[in-house]
Design a protein around this motif. Sequence first.
Motif, short mmCIF file in Angstrom:
data_model
loop_
_atom_site.label_atom_id
_atom_site.label_comp_id
_atom_site.label_asym_id
_atom_site.label_seq_id
_atom_site.Cartn_x
_atom_site.Cartn_y
_atom_site.Cartn_z
N ILE A 1 58.23 26.19 -31.57
CA ILE A 1 59.40 26.91 -32.08
C ILE A 1 60.38 25.92 -32.71
O ILE A 1 60.91 26.14 -33.80
CB ILE A 1 60.08 27.75 -30.96
CG1 ILE A 1 59.21 28.97 -30.65
CG2 ILE A 1 61.49 28.18 -31.37
CD1 ILE A 1 59.64 29.73 -29.42
N ALA B 1 57.90 33.04 -21.16
CA ALA B 1 56.92 33.24 -22.23
C ALA B 1 57.31 34.44 -23.09
O ALA B 1 57.19 34.40 -24.32
CB ALA B 1 55.53 33.44 -21.64
N ALA C 1 59.61 36.37 -28.06
CA ALA C 1 60.61 37.16 -28.77
C ALA C 1 61.27 36.33 -29.86
O ALA C 1 61.45 36.79 -30.99
CB ALA C 1 61.65 37.68 -27.79
N THR C 2 61.61 35.08 -29.52
CA THR C 2 62.21 34.17 -30.50
C THR C 2 61.27 33.98 -31.69
O THR C 2 61.68 34.09 -32.86
CB THR C 2 62.51 32.81 -29.86
OG1 THR C 2 63.33 33.02 -28.70
CG2 THR C 2 63.21 31.88 -30.82
N ALA C 3 60.01 33.70 -31.38
CA ALA C 3 59.02 33.45 -32.45
C ALA C 3 58.83 34.71 -33.30
O ALA C 3 58.81 34.64 -34.54
CB ALA C 3 57.69 33.02 -31.84
N CYS D 1 52.40 31.79 -26.63
CA CYS D 1 53.13 32.66 -25.70
C CYS D 1 52.24 33.80 -25.22
O CYS D 1 52.25 34.16 -24.04
CB CYS D 1 54.39 33.23 -26.36
SG CYS D 1 55.65 31.99 -26.64
N HIS E 1 60.37 35.54 -23.46
CA HIS E 1 61.59 35.16 -24.18
C HIS E 1 61.25 34.32 -25.41
O HIS E 1 61.77 34.55 -26.50
CB HIS E 1 62.52 34.40 -23.23
CG HIS E 1 63.95 34.55 -23.61
ND1 HIS E 1 64.95 34.82 -22.71
CD2 HIS E 1 64.54 34.47 -24.82
CE1 HIS E 1 66.10 34.91 -23.35
NE2 HIS E 1 65.89 34.69 -24.63
N ARG E 2 60.35 33.36 -25.23
CA ARG E 2 59.98 32.50 -26.36
C ARG E 2 59.20 33.27 -27.41
O ARG E 2 59.38 33.06 -28.62
CB ARG E 2 59.17 31.30 -25.86
CG ARG E 2 60.07 30.30 -25.16
CD ARG E 2 59.33 29.14 -24.56
NE ARG E 2 60.24 28.47 -23.62
CZ ARG E 2 59.84 27.74 -22.58
NH1 ARG E 2 58.55 27.58 -22.36
NH2 ARG E 2 60.72 27.18 -21.79
CA LIG Z 1 58.89 33.39 -28.33
#
Ligand SMILES: [Ca+2]
Lengths: 104, 165
Positions: free
Chosen positions: B55, B80, B85-87, B67, B82-83
């Motif tokens: 990320i 996992a 979601a970011t990606a 993830c 949360h990350r």
């Molecule tokens: Ca993510």
Amino acid sequence: EHNEKVNRPDSHNELKSQTPKYKIYREPQQGELVEFLVAEIELPNIISANSLQLDIGEDRILLNTRSQIYHLDIYLPYCLKQEECGAQFDKKTKILTITMPVSN
Amino acid sequence: WEEEQRKVRADWEKERGNQFFKDNMLNEAINCYTSAIQLDPINAVYPANRAMCLIKQEKYAAAEVDCTTSIELDSKYTKAYHRRATARFKLGKFEEARKDYEMVLKLEPSSKLAQSELGKLEQLIESRNLVFPVCKREEEKSKKALKRILIEEINDESVEKDQVK
Ligand SMILES: [Ca+2]
């Protein structure tokens, strides 16, 4: 008698129609092509669809209510297929949903 | 015995990776996490940590894959989700990102960060497909006649009860 007066809604305010809260979405969300629009209009003081009068123009939504509680008259940047429009009033949520196919 | 040994070595690679990550040496960190994954492929932490590096390197598709691997190994691993979601947010997969944030909040209802990120995401999702009315001059307005639309009533509780009888 006194209580009755206090609780009675002000008839003058009822005559002044207000613009309801509304949102209009496009579908699909992405891309150049818009297939249809969905309008969601909040009408918390409406009990039945009988008191609603909905007219759709090629580029216009016109909503009136029998007791003039609400009034909405808006123009849209799309060309609507008037013949294919549909509307539903949800008696529980008091939301009028209008589905309007768009001609491209 | 060998398996235990591999797990110990994997954990050691992860610790090295974490140190590299702190020092912002992302390629070195990724190499360590990759070693850890090879030594202990069923540990959910290692792919999630590698995703964290990916990320930072803006390699969001690869981060999403890592993830997902991590979540498949541990379906309750909040970090996992949360990350991912970011990606997914960065990849423009807004609906899928929303589901991941909702999962984070299901697992960790008090997470303020997930709450605020989900709120921002929902606003963005909504504004993306909102249509606003326009002001038209008389000559711009359509001349076609209005059409009266029949309004169907739904969710009428009294009617529903009648139908049940
Ligand atoms: Ca993510």
